[in-house]
Design a protein around this motif. Structure first.
Motif, PDB file in Angstrom:
ATOM      1  N   PRO A   1      68.479  14.903  44.735  1.00 42.99           N
ATOM      2  CA  PRO A   1      69.656  14.029  44.863  1.00 42.99           C
ATOM      3  C   PRO A   1      70.347  13.714  43.543  1.00 42.99           C
ATOM      4  N   ASP A   2      69.601  13.706  42.442  1.00 40.66           N
ATOM      5  CA  ASP A   2      70.178  13.433  41.128  1.00 40.66           C
ATOM      6  C   ASP A   2      70.748  14.721  40.540  1.00 40.66           C
ATOM      7  N   ALA A   3      72.031  14.733  40.221  1.00 41.30           N
ATOM      8  CA  ALA A   3      72.699  15.954  39.781  1.00 41.30           C
ATOM      9  C   ALA A   3      72.123  16.505  38.478  1.00 41.30           C
ATOM     10  N   ARG A   4      71.754  15.637  37.536  1.00 45.82           N
ATOM     11  CA  ARG A   4      71.226  16.112  36.253  1.00 45.82           C
ATOM     12  C   ARG A   4      69.865  16.777  36.438  1.00 45.82           C
ATOM     13  N   ILE A   5      69.014  16.149  37.239  1.00 45.47           N
ATOM     14  CA  ILE A   5      67.713  16.753  37.505  1.00 45.47           C
ATOM     15  C   ILE A   5      67.894  18.078  38.235  1.00 45.47           C
ATOM     16  N   MET A   6      68.854  18.113  39.169  1.00 47.86           N
ATOM     17  CA  MET A   6      69.095  19.341  39.919  1.00 47.86           C
ATOM     18  C   MET A   6      69.556  20.464  38.992  1.00 47.86           C
TER      19      MET A   6
ATOM     20  N   TRP B   1      74.082  10.223  45.984  1.00 45.68           N
ATOM     21  CA  TRP B   1      74.065   8.761  46.074  1.00 45.68           C
ATOM     22  C   TRP B   1      75.390   8.219  46.602  1.00 45.68           C
ATOM     23  N   TRP B   2      76.496   8.810  46.178  1.00 46.88           N
ATOM     24  CA  TRP B   2      77.813   8.378  46.612  1.00 46.88           C
ATOM     25  C   TRP B   2      78.588   9.609  47.047  1.00 46.88           C
ATOM     26  N   PRO B   3      79.378   9.535  48.121  1.00 55.64           N
ATOM     27  CA  PRO B   3      80.122  10.721  48.555  1.00 55.64           C
ATOM     28  C   PRO B   3      81.009  11.268  47.447  1.00 55.64           C
TER      29      PRO B   3
ATOM     30  N   GLU C   1      84.920  16.568  42.262  1.00 54.91           N
ATOM     31  CA  GLU C   1      83.546  16.354  41.810  1.00 54.91           C
ATOM     32  C   GLU C   1      82.618  17.435  42.348  1.00 54.91           C
ATOM     33  N   VAL C   2      82.836  17.848  43.591  1.00 57.56           N
ATOM     34  CA  VAL C   2      82.036  18.947  44.148  1.00 57.56           C
ATOM     35  C   VAL C   2      82.262  20.222  43.350  1.00 57.56           C
ATOM     36  N   ILE C   3      83.519  20.549  43.106  1.00 53.58           N
ATOM     37  CA  ILE C   3      83.840  21.779  42.372  1.00 53.58           C
ATOM     38  C   ILE C   3      83.249  21.745  40.979  1.00 53.58           C
ATOM     39  N   ASP C   4      83.381  20.621  40.298  1.00 55.07           N
ATOM     40  CA  ASP C   4      82.819  20.496  38.952  1.00 55.07           C
ATOM     41  C   ASP C   4      81.304  20.684  38.971  1.00 55.07           C
TER      42      ASP C   4
ATOM     43  N   LYS D   1      75.659  12.865  52.263  1.00 52.60           N
ATOM     44  CA  LYS D   1      76.648  11.798  52.079  1.00 52.60           C
ATOM     45  C   LYS D   1      78.056  12.299  52.399  1.00 52.60           C
ATOM     46  N   ARG D   2      78.295  13.590  52.120  1.00 50.11           N
ATOM     47  CA  ARG D   2      79.547  14.195  52.548  1.00 50.11           C
ATOM     48  C   ARG D   2      79.240  15.527  53.223  1.00 50.11           C
TER      49      ARG D   2
END
Length: 310
Positions: free
Chosen positions: A88-93, A115-117, A122-125, A148-149
């Motif tokens: 769930p955490d983008a940095r860890i992922m 955590w937040w939609p 943001e998805v593309i980045d 979430k989305r």
């Protein structure tokens, strides 16, 4: 599906489920045995860290050990494998993606930050950064209904046009309208539908394959059923209807009535199938369905879905 796909990944993929002991530890000896059983079942591929792999509950050391074990055994056997770098955490992922790429899987699966939609940009980045971290290994986006989305076919197609490192997506399918939209917007991607809807996905011209819950029940049976779709799709659809009825009658109520997670349902299927050393136990704090329920359902599964256990 049309021929302009970015990558030819397809077929019946078995999920790697975590054997969890009474002390809440991963039982790695049993995990190795499970991988060997899936390889012997001659599935089209094995993937780690989907929902049933409980990616959300692993330490980074455990994550690395699981992926290394999967890669080593699959490479030795010539078996396709996909690593789920989901977290769930983008940095860890992103760090999981970087380490996974070193093992040279066929693809790496990611989820959206959770955590937040996230917005489209943001998805593309995120997907562009994940593509860079993957260092040439293509990505598969896992976007389940409980994300979430949850992206529509139009949104998924538009976003992946801007993120060409994504070559496929694991999604829930839908009704005729959903399939019409998927044909319109997702022809460049390898789309993986739920295992118990695979024959429908093939008939609709959308599904390249499945990361399959039917494999949880019977890896060898799911592989035989997938192969049968090329020979007699009508018979395959008939079996699909019975699989769906079994799921709706005996499995889905554990989620709808009692609130068990999807991972609990997948592990219940595995315990019903009784093909390997993985029981129904989940890691804390998630609740597990009692083994007695799996034992109760074994004869029912074999009576209603005998082809999967031939």
């Amino acid at each position: 599906m049309t021929a302009n796909k970015r990558h030819a990944i397809a077929g019946n993929w078995a999920t790697l489920l975590l054997p969890i002991g009474v002390d809440d530890d991963i039982e790695f000896a049993k995990l190795g045995e499970e991988i060997d059983i899936l390889i012997a079942a001659d599935v089209d591929g094995i993937y780690s860290n989907g929902t049933a792999g409980e990616f959300h509950s692993q330490t980074e050391a455990e994550f690395d050990r699981i992926q290394s074990m999967l890669a080593e055994r699959c490479i030795e056997a010539g078996m396709n494998f996909v690593i789920g770098a989901c977290q769930p955490d983008a940095r860890i992922m992103l760090e999981r993606v970087r380490r996974s790429a070193l093992l040279e899987p066929l693809a790496i699966q990611v989820i959206l930050p959770d955590w937040w939609p996230v917005t489209d940009q943001e998805v593309i980045d995120f997907l562009k950064r994940a593509t860079d971290a993957a260092n040439g290994i293509p990505l598969i986006l896992y976007n389940p209904p409980h994300a979430k989305r949850a992206l529509t076919p139009e949104e998924l197609g538009r976003i992946c046009t801007a993120a060409p490192g994504v070559i496929g997506a694991k999604v829930a399918d839908g009704d005729k309208q959903w399939y019409a939209e998927a044909r319109q917007h997702l022809s460049a991607l390898s789309i993986f539908v739920p295992g118990h809807h695979l024959a429908t996905g093939i008939v609709e011209g959308v599904a390249a394959g499945s990361f399959s819950n039917v494999c949880c029940l019977s890896p060898r049976g799911a592989q035989m059923w997938t192969a049968s779709m090329q020979e007699d799709i009508h018979a395959a659809l008939g079996l699909e209807r019975r699989i769906c009825k079994f799921m709706e009658t005996h499995i889905v109520p554990y989620r709808q009535r009692f609130g068990y997670s999807n991972a609990a349902l997948d592990k219940l299927l595995c315990a019903i199938g009784n093909w390997g050393p993985v029981g129904p136990r989940l890691r804390w704090p998630y609740r597990s369905i009692d083994m007695s329920e799996a034992v109760r359902l074994r004869d029912i599964a074999r009576a209603e879905l005998s082809e999967l256990f031939a």
